[in-house]
Design an enzyme around this catalytic site. Structure first.
Site, PDB file in Angstrom:
ATOM      1  N   LYS A  24       0.837  -1.212   0.191  1.00 39.76           N
ATOM      2  CA  LYS A  24      -0.093   0.055   0.005  1.00 39.76           C
ATOM      3  C   LYS A  24       0.975   1.374  -0.064  1.00 39.76           C
ATOM      4  O   LYS A  24       1.879   1.349   0.672  1.00 39.76           O
ATOM      5  CB  LYS A  24      -0.928  -0.072   1.248  1.00 39.76           C
ATOM      6  CG  LYS A  24      -1.897   1.025   1.203  1.00 39.76           C
ATOM      7  CD  LYS A  24      -2.801   0.953   2.514  1.00 39.76           C
ATOM      8  CE  LYS A  24      -3.864   2.138   2.608  1.00 39.76           C
ATOM      9  NZ  LYS A  24      -4.826   1.684   3.769  1.00 39.76           N
ATOM     10  N   SER A  38     -10.267   0.003   7.017  1.00 38.01           N
ATOM     11  CA  SER A  38      -9.806   0.301   5.591  1.00 38.01           C
ATOM     12  C   SER A  38      -8.898  -0.763   4.962  1.00 38.01           C
ATOM     13  O   SER A  38      -8.499  -1.022   4.250  1.00 38.01           O
ATOM     14  CB  SER A  38      -8.817   1.350   5.755  1.00 38.01           C
ATOM     15  OG  SER A  38      -9.400   2.552   5.629  1.00 38.01           O
ATOM     16  N   SER A  77      -9.664   2.554   2.641  1.00 42.09           N
ATOM     17  CA  SER A  77      -8.876   2.841   1.938  1.00 42.09           C
ATOM     18  C   SER A  77      -8.077   2.281   1.161  1.00 42.09           C
ATOM     19  O   SER A  77      -7.476   2.484   0.078  1.00 42.09           O
ATOM     20  CB  SER A  77      -7.994   4.212   2.793  1.00 42.09           C
ATOM     21  OG  SER A  77      -7.211   3.510   3.702  1.00 42.09           O
TER      22      SER A  77
END
Length: 493
Positions: free
Chosen positions: A79, A183, A159
């Site tokens: 990420k 998330s 997210s």
């Protein structure tokens, strides 16, 4: 031979150790898949083929000598919130334009020490603020899943949308993610993958771009429960550079899989039956309850009375901490700089151009609730509510409940640029309704695929555990996985 990208981490690990395949060919298979799919899915914001091939080559040498680590030769996506030395790290924000850190986050350092291979950086909501991966400066990620008979592009959740989509679409064997209010778990549920948010302090936050420091926690998104257990074992550690990381041994999570849950007490909180919840979410929940009962667990009705205050309290605490954390992005030392007539003007112009709409909204909310005259009325009150939420869980666990079973999301994936969501930010925030309590209380939570809705889209269930009792979550999630089976999208990209 089976397509190498379809192997789970545990399957690939066996083949690599048995010298049936090489890390270099596994890595090349993933790089080819990314090249073919990323223009459609937009899951990666930076691909690192040379670095990946170099790491795979080193893995093959170690495997050849029988020296491989726990993740030797396994290709992962990272990420864009995790600092990766010399590689694009921008939290998918324009304000960090061109930033390449001179350090490596502790979590990724742990993964590389165990032999993992980095494929690249994954798309996400800007500064991890969002539930749909639509706030990214690099544009939205498309969910690999589509409703039956429809070409409508759906969100992968957020997210960590890039992490969930890339795992679901076979563009990496597993991915790192972070969870501040859901998330990891929400995108996992919307893409048919497994995501675990460990207990606060289980993984170091050092080198991860901060959103809300008292809520943020790193964890993995993987194809199945076993892979998630393997990844978390490598990611977790104490870290002298992060004083909130906890100094306690990291168990062998994989060993918990397959153990009986006979006699365990599973709590069902009545407050999670929210108004307007789709019938299929309730049906899925009942299925999960039946699976637990069939496996020998005792089902207990419980109450978490302060749940209804969790979302409003979260949307005070998280923006307040974000407002403080994001003050460092000013255009002076790194990232974007927009010239101004003096330094104040330069700050204002840089931040106005560098931050997206949702990030600006949250900074303003956070600055407001921390301002003189409002601090006590909002921020302090929200922190008191947080204590009550934590106490609710403590009382339930003290009464002998081993884990809590809830839905993971209030619905399946919705469309990109959904007009209802775009017009009303609060509707978007409601996607976190089942997940934020876990962050507010610092507890571990896992989302596991449990079925498909009427349109053929994945739905997940969530299990919430006691602090540092991730083993029970893996054990119970594995029971759900065995009962529900695994779910894969039909390839259209």
């Amino acid at each position: 031979m089976t397509d190498l990208t379809r192997l789970t981490i545990s399957q690939a690990r066996e083949k690599l150790r048995g010298k049936e395949i090489k890390a270099a060919e596994l890595t090349d298979a993933y790089l080819a898949a990314i090249d073919a799919a990323n223009p459609q899915l937009n899951a990666y914001v930076a691909v690192t083929p040379e670095k990946a091939r170099g790491m795979a080559k080193a893995s093959d040498q170690r495997l050849g000598k029988g020296e491989g680590g726990a993740l030797e030769g396994i290709p992962l996506g990272i990420k864009d919130l995790f600092g990766t030395e010399g590689v694009h790290t921008q939290a998918c924000s324009h304000v960090l334009d061109g930033f390449q850190p001179r350090y490596e986050s502790t979590v990724t350092s742990n993964l590389w020490a165990d032999g993992a291979v980095m494929l690249g950086k994954l798309n996400m909501d800007e500064f991890a603020m969002g539930s749909s991966n639509e706030t990214s400066y690099y544009g939205p990620v498309k969910n690999p899943w589509r409703a039956q008979g429809s070409n409508l592009d759906l969100v992968p959740g957020g997210s960590s949308g890039g992490s969930a989509a890339s795992v679901s679409a076979w563009l990496c064997a597993g991915a790192t993610a972070t969870d501040t209010g859901g998330s990891i778990r929400q995108p996992a549920a919307l893409t048919g993958t497994v995501g675990i948010k460990p207990t606060y302090g289980r993984c170091s936050r050092w080198g991860i771009v901060a959103f809300a420091s008292s809520l943020d926690q790193a964890g993995p998104i993987a194809r199945d429960v076993r892979d998630a257990a393997i990844l978390l074992k490598s990611m977790a550690s104490v870290d002298p550079k992060d004083t909130t990381s906890v100094d306690r041994p990291v168990p062998d999570y994989e060993a918990a899989l397959g153990q009986s849950i006979k006699g365990m007490r599973i709590g069902i909180p009545r407050e999670y039956r929210v108004d307007g919840m789709p019938e299929e979410i309730e049906t899925l929940w009942q299925k999960g309850i039946a699976w637990m009962r069939d496996a020998g667990a005792e089902i207990v009705d419980i109450s978490l009375p302060h749940t209804k205050y969790a979302l409003p309290a979260y949307y005070i605490v998280a923006p307040a901490e974000a407002s403080s954390n994001l003050a460092r992005y000013d255009g002076v030392r790194y990232g974007l700089r927009v010239p101004g007539k003096d330094i104040s003007d330069m700050y204002e112009k840089t931040r106005a151009e560098g931050f997206g709409r949702e990030v600006k909204r949250r900074i303003m909310i956070g600055t407001y609730v921390l301002s003189a005259g409002y601090y006590d009325a909002y921020y302090l009150k929200a922190q008191k509510v947080r204590t009550l939420i934590k106490r609710d869980f403590e009382e339930v666990f003290a009464a002998g409940v081993d884990a809590i079973l809830t839905p993971a999301t209030p619905s399946a994936a919705f469309g990109i640029a959904d007009q209802d969501m775009a017009a009303d930010p609060v509707k978007m925030y409601l996607n976190d309704i089942f997940t934020v309590t876990v962050n507010m209380a610092g507890l571990p939570g896992i989302a596991v695929p449990a079925g498909l809705d009427a349109k053929g889209l994945p739905l997940g269930l969530q299990l919430i555990g006691k602090p540092f009792d991730e083993e029970t979550l893996f054990r119970t999630a594995h029971v759900i996985e065995q009962a529900a089976g695994r779910f894969e999208p039909e390839k259209w990209w």
